[in-house]
Design a protein around this motif. Structure first.
Motif, short mmCIF file in Angstrom:
data_model
loop_
_atom_site.label_atom_id
_atom_site.label_comp_id
_atom_site.label_asym_id
_atom_site.label_seq_id
_atom_site.Cartn_x
_atom_site.Cartn_y
_atom_site.Cartn_z
N GLY A 285 -6.24 -0.24 -7.23
CA GLY A 285 -5.34 0.80 -6.73
C GLY A 285 -4.69 0.42 -5.42
O GLY A 285 -3.48 0.65 -5.22
N ASN A 286 -5.46 -0.19 -4.50
CA ASN A 286 -4.91 -0.57 -3.20
C ASN A 286 -3.89 -1.71 -3.33
O ASN A 286 -2.85 -1.72 -2.65
N VAL A 287 -4.17 -2.68 -4.21
CA VAL A 287 -3.23 -3.78 -4.42
C VAL A 287 -1.91 -3.25 -4.97
O VAL A 287 -0.82 -3.63 -4.52
N ALA A 288 -2.01 -2.36 -5.97
CA ALA A 288 -0.80 -1.78 -6.55
C ALA A 288 -0.03 -0.96 -5.51
O ALA A 288 1.21 -0.98 -5.49
N ASP A 289 -0.75 -0.27 -4.63
CA ASP A 289 -0.10 0.51 -3.58
C ASP A 289 0.66 -0.38 -2.61
O ASP A 289 1.79 -0.07 -2.20
N LEU A 290 0.06 -1.52 -2.25
CA LEU A 290 0.74 -2.45 -1.34
C LEU A 290 1.99 -3.04 -1.99
O LEU A 290 3.03 -3.19 -1.34
N LEU A 291 1.89 -3.39 -3.27
CA LEU A 291 3.06 -3.93 -3.97
C LEU A 291 4.19 -2.90 -4.04
O LEU A 291 5.37 -3.22 -3.87
N GLY A 292 3.81 -1.65 -4.31
CA GLY A 292 4.82 -0.60 -4.36
C GLY A 292 5.47 -0.37 -3.01
O GLY A 292 6.69 -0.13 -2.92
N THR A 293 4.68 -0.47 -1.94
CA THR A 293 5.24 -0.31 -0.59
C THR A 293 6.23 -1.43 -0.29
O THR A 293 7.32 -1.19 0.27
N GLY A 294 5.88 -2.66 -0.67
CA GLY A 294 6.79 -3.78 -0.44
C GLY A 294 8.09 -3.63 -1.22
O GLY A 294 9.18 -3.89 -0.70
N LEU A 295 7.99 -3.18 -2.47
CA LEU A 295 9.20 -2.97 -3.27
C LEU A 295 10.09 -1.89 -2.66
O LEU A 295 11.32 -2.03 -2.63
N SER A 296 9.48 -0.82 -2.15
CA SER A 296 10.27 0.26 -1.57
C SER A 296 11.00 -0.21 -0.31
O SER A 296 12.12 0.23 -0.02
N ILE A 297 10.40 -1.14 0.45
CA ILE A 297 11.06 -1.66 1.64
C ILE A 297 12.30 -2.47 1.25
O ILE A 297 13.37 -2.36 1.87
N ILE A 298 12.16 -3.28 0.19
CA ILE A 298 13.29 -4.08 -0.28
C ILE A 298 14.43 -3.18 -0.77
O ILE A 298 15.61 -3.39 -0.48
N ILE A 299 14.06 -2.13 -1.53
CA ILE A 299 15.08 -1.21 -2.05
C ILE A 299 15.75 -0.44 -0.93
O ILE A 299 16.98 -0.22 -0.94
N ALA A 300 14.97 -0.05 0.09
CA ALA A 300 15.52 0.76 1.18
C ALA A 300 16.58 0.01 1.97
O ALA A 300 17.49 0.63 2.54
N LYS A 301 16.50 -1.33 2.03
CA LYS A 301 17.48 -2.10 2.79
C LYS A 301 18.88 -2.03 2.16
O LYS A 301 19.87 -2.31 2.83
N ARG A 302 18.97 -1.66 0.88
CA ARG A 302 20.26 -1.58 0.21
C ARG A 302 20.86 -0.17 0.28
O ARG A 302 21.89 0.08 -0.34
N ASN A 303 20.20 0.74 0.99
CA ASN A 303 20.68 2.10 1.20
C ASN A 303 21.05 2.80 -0.13
O ASN A 303 22.18 3.24 -0.34
N PRO A 304 20.08 2.92 -1.06
CA PRO A 304 20.39 3.59 -2.33
C PRO A 304 20.42 5.11 -2.13
O PRO A 304 20.06 5.64 -1.08
N SER A 305 20.84 5.82 -3.17
CA SER A 305 20.81 7.29 -3.12
C SER A 305 19.36 7.77 -3.06
O SER A 305 18.53 7.40 -3.90
N LEU A 306 19.08 8.57 -2.04
CA LEU A 306 17.71 9.02 -1.83
C LEU A 306 17.22 9.88 -3.01
O LEU A 306 16.10 9.71 -3.49
N PHE A 307 18.08 10.78 -3.48
CA PHE A 307 17.69 11.67 -4.58
C PHE A 307 17.46 10.90 -5.87
O PHE A 307 16.47 11.10 -6.57
N THR A 308 18.37 9.97 -6.18
CA THR A 308 18.23 9.20 -7.43
C THR A 308 16.98 8.33 -7.41
O THR A 308 16.23 8.26 -8.39
N THR A 309 16.76 7.67 -6.27
CA THR A 309 15.58 6.80 -6.15
C THR A 309 14.30 7.61 -6.30
O THR A 309 13.37 7.21 -7.02
N PHE A 310 14.24 8.76 -5.62
CA PHE A 310 13.04 9.59 -5.69
C PHE A 310 12.82 10.12 -7.11
O PHE A 310 11.69 10.17 -7.59
#
Length: 509
Positions: A285-310
């Motif tokens: 669970g912790n490994v998957a959480d870290l991977l998800g956090t890293g992916l969200s950082i990469i996505i956030a740099k491209r300034n996507p739509s907050l509502f669509t992403t969520f």
């Protein structure tokens, strides 16, 4: 029989007739005559009872008193005990028949109201100790929880200073007053979440018998809390109430996750390796959480739509949660899996396997929902709308430690338990309730002529026939059902069926 009081002339005739006896015998005879006269004079005349409708059983089972009147119009039906409190049920009776209607039965408490201090202690105990305490836990529970409470007390106190220091260090404000106000708001947000966690922990044993349903409910609340947190960006002036609401939802979700984690891992462990299974599961669970956090950082740099992403991430989260709980194969029969097993047995004559039963289980039946067709261990006043409906079915269950009935006004099957009911009696009552529900549903389907359900309500005579038929079926099918369930590996426990705590008593102690 009417007794006439002896007259003085009768006494004198008796004395005259015994003049030939000795003086001692005459004295004894006079004394005996006077004693009999005094007893007859003091005896009340026999009362005349108004004729009433006779029943097949003058003395009903488990203390149901039919010939005891409370006043001219109320008759005592039975006693009931729930959580240590006792009640007596009275029904209006005009000497010939019982009054019908939902308000014809009256429940009267036999205990005076508890003192405020005792009520407060009972309320606190319901939140801080498990059901059945201290018998339900080992002796080491009290010292463990005492030291755990002290640890969290000191940890909470330190959290106030660390939060303020962190906010100040990241430059929230160089003004000490502003920094303190932000810290206080943050602490209030966290405190409200802890209160929500504490209140929800009162669910107690529901984490045992509604494990999958609560797990899925917790994940839904987690997403709801995340959505409310995002709403604070659109309404910053409502930060405190929105953040508090979000934290309550997320902390409640955390309680469900923590409380259901161990039973799920226990279902996976074979042998004494529950600790190893838990540790590895948390690591994944912790490994998957870290991977998800890293992916969200990469996505956030491209300034996507907050509502669509969520929305996309939430859909993935909820679908994964649903598949997660559906993949768990438990060996125990809770209410949902018991329903699946009994309905399959009544329709096909076989009990589903462990995998089939778990896959067929409904996980969207949330524990707080009250819309259930079968109520196990219900209150007497909920099961019967009037005294006549009880007396119609009670003789059928004379040899059983439960009574099963259908209340047309509420559309539910109720299993009322007697105070002698044991584990197997509770299981049998639940099985009997499902059999009666199956018979009523089958009868409705065979008589459908319109879409109006009210026209399909069974009459009193139909209900008596259905109850008698269900008793015959249960007598023949209950033992085979248990044997086939055990052959498939199912573990049957009455506690996982969540029976109510109300019991019909024999008499007032």
């Amino acid at each position: 029989m009417k007794f006439d009081r002896p007259s003085n002339s009768a006494t004198s005739q008796t004395l005259t007739a015994t003049t030939s006896t000795t003086s001692q015998d005459a004295l004894l005879l006079v004394r005996e005559t006077l004693r009999i006269s005094a007893n007859l004079a003091s005896s009340p005349p026999p009362s005349v009872v108004a004729p009433s409708q006779t029943r097949s059983q003058e003395a009903t089972s488990f203390g149901l008193v039919e010939d005891q009147f409370v006043d001219a119009s109320l008759r005592l039906i039975c006693y009931e005990e729930i959580d240590g409190r006792r009640f007596k049920y009275l029904a209006h009776n005009d000497g010939k028949k019982f009054k019908t209607g939902s308000n014809s039965i009256r429940a009267v408490s036999l205990q005076s109201r508890q003192a405020p201090a005792d009520e407060l202690m009972s309320f606190i105990r319901s939140y801080v100790v498990p059901e059945g305490f201290p018998d339900s836990v080992s002796p080491s529970y009290v010292p463990y929880m005492t030291w755990r409470a002290l640890k969290h007390f000191f940890g909470g106190a330190m959290g106030v200073f660390t939060t303020q220091a962190l906010l100040h260090s990241v430059g929230v404000s160089k003004n000490q007053a502003t920094s303190g106000a932000v810290a206080i708001n943050w602490i209030i947000k966290d405190g409200s979440g802890r209160i929500g966690k504490m209140l929800f922990s009162r669910q107690g044993k529901k984490f045992d018998y509604d494990l999958k349903q609560l797990r899925l409910s917790g994940d839904l609340l987690m997403e709801l809390g995340a959505g409310v947190e995002l709403a604070t960006a659109a309404a910053p002036h409502l930060f405190l109430p929105l953040a508090c609401a979000a934290n309550v939802a997320k902390n409640v979700a955390a309680v469900t996750s923590t409380s259901t984690r161990t039973p799920i891992y226990k279902a996976f462990a074979k042998g004494e390796n529950i600790g190893d299974v838990t540790a590895k599961g948390e690591c994944v669970g912790n490994v998957a959480d870290l991977l998800g956090t890293g992916l969200s950082i990469i996505i956030a740099k491209r300034n996507p739509s907050l509502f669509t992403t969520f929305a996309l991430l939430s859909c993935g989260y909820l679908f994964s949660s649903y598949r997660e709980v559906k993949s768990v194969v438990l060996h125990t029969l809770n209410r949902a899996r018991f329903t699946v097993a009994v309905e399959s047995f009544l329709k096909t004559g076989r009990v589903p396997t462990l995998h089939e039963g778990n896959m067929m289980e409904t996980v969207f039946n949330f524990p707080w929902c009250k819309d259930r067709p079968i109520i196990l261990g219900s209150r007497f006043k909920d099961a019967f709308q009037d005294a006549n409906s009880f007396y119609d079915v009670e003789p059928v269950f004379e040899k059983e430690r439960y009574v099963v009935a259908y209340n047309p006004s509420k559309g539910n099957i109720y299993a009322v338990l007697k105070d002698q009911a044991k584990s197997d009696d509770i299981l049998k009552a639940a099985f009997h309730a499902h059999v009666l529900l199956h018979i009523i549903r089958t009868s409705k389907h065979s008589q459908i002529t319109s879409s109006d359900d009210s026209a399909l309500l069974p009459t009193s005579a139909d209900l008596q026939a259905h109850v008698a038929e269900s008793y015959t079926m249960v007598s023949a099918l209950y033992a085979p059902f248990k044997n086939k369930a055990k052959e498939q590996g199912w573990v049957m426990s009455d506690s996982l069926l969540n029976p109510g705590r109300a019991r019909i008593c024999e008499q007032v102690k």
